[in-house]
Each structure stands twice: as structure tokens, then as C-alpha cells.
Scaffold this motif. Sequence first.
Motif, mmCIF file in Angstrom:
data_model
loop_
_atom_site.group_PDB
_atom_site.id
_atom_site.type_symbol
_atom_site.label_atom_id
_atom_site.label_comp_id
_atom_site.label_asym_id
_atom_site.label_seq_id
_atom_site.Cartn_x
_atom_site.Cartn_y
_atom_site.Cartn_z
ATOM 1 N N GLN A 271 -3.977 -6.371 -3.556
ATOM 2 C CA GLN A 271 -5.225 -5.635 -3.359
ATOM 3 C C GLN A 271 -5.268 -5.038 -1.954
ATOM 4 N N PHE A 272 -5.551 -3.728 -1.891
ATOM 5 C CA PHE A 272 -5.727 -3.000 -0.642
ATOM 6 C C PHE A 272 -7.071 -2.285 -0.672
ATOM 7 N N ASN A 273 -7.556 -1.919 0.499
ATOM 8 C CA ASN A 273 -8.843 -1.229 0.549
ATOM 9 C C ASN A 273 -8.752 0.247 0.165
ATOM 10 N N THR A 274 -7.596 0.889 0.419
ATOM 11 C CA THR A 274 -7.430 2.306 0.067
ATOM 12 C C THR A 274 -6.017 2.561 -0.446
ATOM 13 N N LEU A 275 -5.872 3.625 -1.197
ATOM 14 C CA LEU A 275 -4.562 4.040 -1.676
ATOM 15 C C LEU A 275 -3.650 4.409 -0.508
ATOM 16 N N GLU A 276 -4.215 5.037 0.510
ATOM 17 C CA GLU A 276 -3.426 5.441 1.676
ATOM 18 C C GLU A 276 -2.810 4.224 2.375
ATOM 19 N N ASN A 277 -3.579 3.154 2.521
ATOM 20 C CA ASN A 277 -3.044 1.956 3.165
ATOM 21 C C ASN A 277 -1.990 1.271 2.292
ATOM 22 N N LEU A 278 -2.170 1.309 0.996
ATOM 23 C CA LEU A 278 -1.150 0.798 0.084
ATOM 24 C C LEU A 278 0.142 1.597 0.251
ATOM 25 N N GLN A 279 0.028 2.904 0.318
ATOM 26 C CA GLN A 279 1.207 3.753 0.459
ATOM 27 C C GLN A 279 1.922 3.513 1.787
ATOM 28 N N LEU A 280 1.164 3.266 2.845
ATOM 29 C CA LEU A 280 1.781 2.934 4.136
ATOM 30 C C LEU A 280 2.596 1.642 4.023
ATOM 31 N N TRP A 281 2.051 0.658 3.335
ATOM 32 C CA TRP A 281 2.777 -0.602 3.115
ATOM 33 C C TRP A 281 4.045 -0.351 2.299
ATOM 34 N N ALA A 282 3.912 0.402 1.219
ATOM 35 C CA ALA A 282 5.050 0.642 0.323
ATOM 36 C C ALA A 282 6.196 1.364 1.043
ATOM 37 N N LYS A 283 5.883 2.173 2.039
ATOM 38 C CA LYS A 283 6.896 2.926 2.779
ATOM 39 C C LYS A 283 7.408 2.185 4.013
ATOM 40 N N SER A 284 6.826 1.033 4.305
ATOM 41 C CA SER A 284 7.169 0.341 5.549
ATOM 42 C C SER A 284 8.547 -0.314 5.489
ATOM 43 N N GLU A 285 9.138 -0.460 6.651
ATOM 44 C CA GLU A 285 10.438 -1.119 6.768
ATOM 45 C C GLU A 285 10.351 -2.594 6.360
ATOM 46 N N VAL A 286 9.244 -3.236 6.695
ATOM 47 C CA VAL A 286 9.052 -4.651 6.328
ATOM 48 C C VAL A 286 9.058 -4.805 4.810
ATOM 49 N N HIS A 287 8.360 -3.921 4.121
ATOM 50 C CA HIS A 287 8.321 -3.965 2.656
ATOM 51 C C HIS A 287 9.719 -3.790 2.080
ATOM 52 N N GLN A 288 10.457 -2.846 2.605
ATOM 53 C CA GLN A 288 11.813 -2.598 2.114
ATOM 54 C C GLN A 288 12.724 -3.805 2.350
ATOM 55 N N THR A 289 12.586 -4.447 3.495
ATOM 56 C CA THR A 289 13.374 -5.642 3.794
ATOM 57 C C THR A 289 13.039 -6.770 2.829
ATOM 58 N N LEU A 290 11.764 -6.960 2.559
ATOM 59 C CA LEU A 290 11.349 -8.011 1.625
ATOM 60 C C LEU A 290 11.900 -7.749 0.221
ATOM 61 N N LEU A 291 11.859 -6.511 -0.224
ATOM 62 C CA LEU A 291 12.429 -6.185 -1.530
ATOM 63 C C LEU A 291 13.935 -6.425 -1.544
ATOM 64 N N GLN A 292 14.586 -6.114 -0.447
ATOM 65 C CA GLN A 292 16.027 -6.349 -0.337
ATOM 66 C C GLN A 292 16.347 -7.839 -0.453
ATOM 67 N N ASN A 293 15.474 -8.694 0.087
ATOM 68 C CA ASN A 293 15.673 -10.142 -0.006
ATOM 69 C C ASN A 293 15.621 -10.642 -1.443
ATOM 70 N N LEU A 294 14.978 -9.903 -2.316
ATOM 71 C CA LEU A 294 14.865 -10.283 -3.724
ATOM 72 C C LEU A 294 15.957 -9.645 -4.580
ATOM 73 N N GLN A 295 16.665 -8.677 -4.008
ATOM 74 C CA GLN A 295 17.659 -7.884 -4.749
ATOM 75 C C GLN A 295 18.696 -8.741 -5.473
ATOM 76 N N HIS A 296 19.183 -9.780 -4.838
ATOM 77 C CA HIS A 296 20.220 -10.643 -5.414
ATOM 78 C C HIS A 296 19.779 -11.253 -6.754
ATOM 79 N N TYR A 297 18.497 -11.454 -6.913
ATOM 80 C CA TYR A 297 17.954 -12.124 -8.097
ATOM 81 C C TYR A 297 17.442 -11.157 -9.165
ATOM 82 N N ARG A 298 17.448 -9.886 -8.862
ATOM 83 C CA ARG A 298 16.825 -8.899 -9.736
ATOM 84 C C ARG A 298 17.695 -8.572 -10.940
ATOM 85 N N ILE A 299 17.092 -8.581 -12.119
ATOM 86 C CA ILE A 299 17.762 -8.162 -13.346
ATOM 87 C C ILE A 299 17.611 -6.645 -13.515
#
Length: 94
Positions: free
Chosen positions: A55-83
Motif C-alpha cells: 500500500q502506497f499513498n499515491t501512484l507516483e510514489n509507488l512508481q518511484l519505489w518500483a524504479k528504485s535501485e533498492v527494489h531492483q536489488t531486492l528482486l534480484q535476491n529472489l531471482q534464484h528461487y523464481r519459477i
Amino acid sequence: MIYVLIEHYLSEGGKQYFPKWVDAVRDALKSQKGFLQLEQIKDMEDIDRSLLLLQFNTLENLQLWAKSEVHQTLLQNLQHYRIKKQQSQIYSNI
């Protein structure tokens, strides 16, 4: 208010790792502008699904999170387990 329902498709090892990964995501989100809540949720008809409700307060803030380097790193940490790639659905309240 913006709500995102996210499903991660994970191996058995990934399902075991998922709660720890969610805690890391939650910690990262604490300092993210507009972040309100992250919950791991359970499908009562299919308990093996790996689901999150974000849950985010605005779509713009959600999009900032989705484009962030931290978000990308976290997704990369899950990559090994992804089907396959995660799926997201975005909603707003009326």
C-alpha cells in the motif's frame, strides 16, 4: 490510496525463504516516500501461493519505489528461487 497485489512464483526453497525476504523488503520500504503498509497474505483456497499486499499513498510514489535501485536489488535476491516472473495488479480506492 494505491494497493498492489503481487504474486511471486517460487520454488519450494523460495517459499521457505519468502518470509525472510518479505522482512527485508519491509525494512527497505520504511524509508520510502509514500509507503504505508506491506503484508504477506494467504489465499485461503490455495495456501501455497506467495502473495503480498502493498500500500502506497499515491501512484507516483509507488512508481518511484518500483524504479528504485533498492527494489531492483531486492528482486534480484529472489531471482534464484523464481519459477517465473512475478505478477502485479494495481488498485485504488474510490
